[in-house]
Design an enzyme around this catalytic site. Sequence first.
Site, PDB file in Angstrom:
ATOM      1  N   HIS A   1       1.176  -1.375  -0.008  1.00 56.96           N
ATOM      2  CA  HIS A   1      -0.184  -0.636   0.030  1.00 56.96           C
ATOM      3  C   HIS A   1       0.739   1.406   0.017  1.00 56.96           C
ATOM      4  CE1 HIS A   1       0.534  -0.393   4.462  1.00 56.96           C
ATOM      5  NE2 HIS A   1      -0.349   1.040   4.632  1.00 56.96           N
TER       6      HIS A   1
ATOM      7  N   ASP B   1       0.459  -7.774   1.447  1.00 60.57           N
ATOM      8  CA  ASP B   1       0.649  -6.236   1.287  1.00 60.57           C
ATOM      9  C   ASP B   1       1.793  -5.820   1.726  1.00 60.57           C
ATOM     10  OD1 ASP B   1       0.307  -3.813   1.840  1.00 60.57           O
ATOM     11  OD2 ASP B   1       0.276  -3.874   3.992  1.00 60.57           O
TER      12      ASP B   1
ATOM     13  N   SER C   1       4.865   2.799   7.753  1.00 56.45           N
ATOM     14  CA  SER C   1       4.330   1.466   7.358  1.00 56.45           C
ATOM     15  C   SER C   1       5.237   1.007   5.957  1.00 56.45           C
ATOM     16  CB  SER C   1       3.306   1.732   6.022  1.00 56.45           C
ATOM     17  OG  SER C   1       2.171   1.967   7.237  1.00 56.45           O
TER      18      SER C   1
END
Length: 357
Positions: free
Chosen positions: A155, A185, A298
């Site tokens: 992402h 992911d 992230s």
Amino acid sequence: MTENLRPSGAHSTDQDPPPYASPYPYDGTAPTGTTHTGGAYAGGYPPPPPYAPTVRRKAGRPVALLAAVAIAAGVIGGGTATLVGHQGGRNAAATGSGGVANGTTVSQSSKGTVAGVAEAVSPAIVEIGAASSAGRSTGSGVVITEDGEIVTNNHVISGAQQIQVTLPTGKTYTADVVGTDPDKDLALIKLRGASGLKTAALGDSSQVKVGDQVVAIGSPEGLTGTVTSGIVSALDRDVTVAKDDSGSSGQDQGRGGQGGGGQWPFEFGGQQFNGDTGEETTTYKALQTDASLNPGNSGGALINMDGEIIGINSAMYAPSSSAAGSGSAAGSVGLGFAIPVNTLKADLDALRAGDGT
């Protein structure tokens, strides 16, 4: 004829030295004035003394001592060789399967400290800037090879038209997407023209236990190399995230991204956090940590106290500020999740082959 008084089998010769320095002549008779019973000495040899000469007893002790020292040295030397061999074995395995070079772990003197982990691993954690038609987002990544392979979240780079990576030294590179796996992911990108980079050591997430101390390193809000610490709060949490950017903004908008500081939305425990995950989602088992994670973390690293990567930080809950209409994030509340590193290691060959792209 002269009688030979030597024992049977002895060969008489003028060169034979006396076996013992006798005060008696060699003709077998005692000197004048000397009393001796039992007859003449055969061959001029006196009876052996009742005890060994002192000089011989003293000579035996240093030899025995030297032998004992030699044996002890051999034992100690063998132990040292075993230890060196064991350490050498670890160094010899510097390249793991799939061509991932193990990075420098925490030094022995700093092992078990946050400072030691930060010093060892920070050089391998980078900031990723992804530009797309929707705006610009910021995330983090982990360098796994010296020539610039970097692991991050899908992402973070999903839908990106241009990817720029900034090293802790401040040097920047352009990166290309090698492969992605939206179901997990995960994504693999590669820097152009990079060499000699510091790499991270991938650990074993199956050994992680609840309560283990951990360190998180990433670029929250674009603050490259930010270090936080905490513990592993839980294992095997079911975390659901959007597969791509169709759910909302779809990017980890840590700063300047469209949406004014919005978060990567995810679902946990039947609830949605940080917005709507959209229609296309994926669920994976995650490590839960209370180490502070914020927008921009992230794709960064969750690290054990030996300096090994045990997870890729992927989701964090940051509730909106109570200020009316602000829509801004209030920051970390100690509820973060990371993809276990064993999931990454199992997926690495597919990422390199671009099978999930």
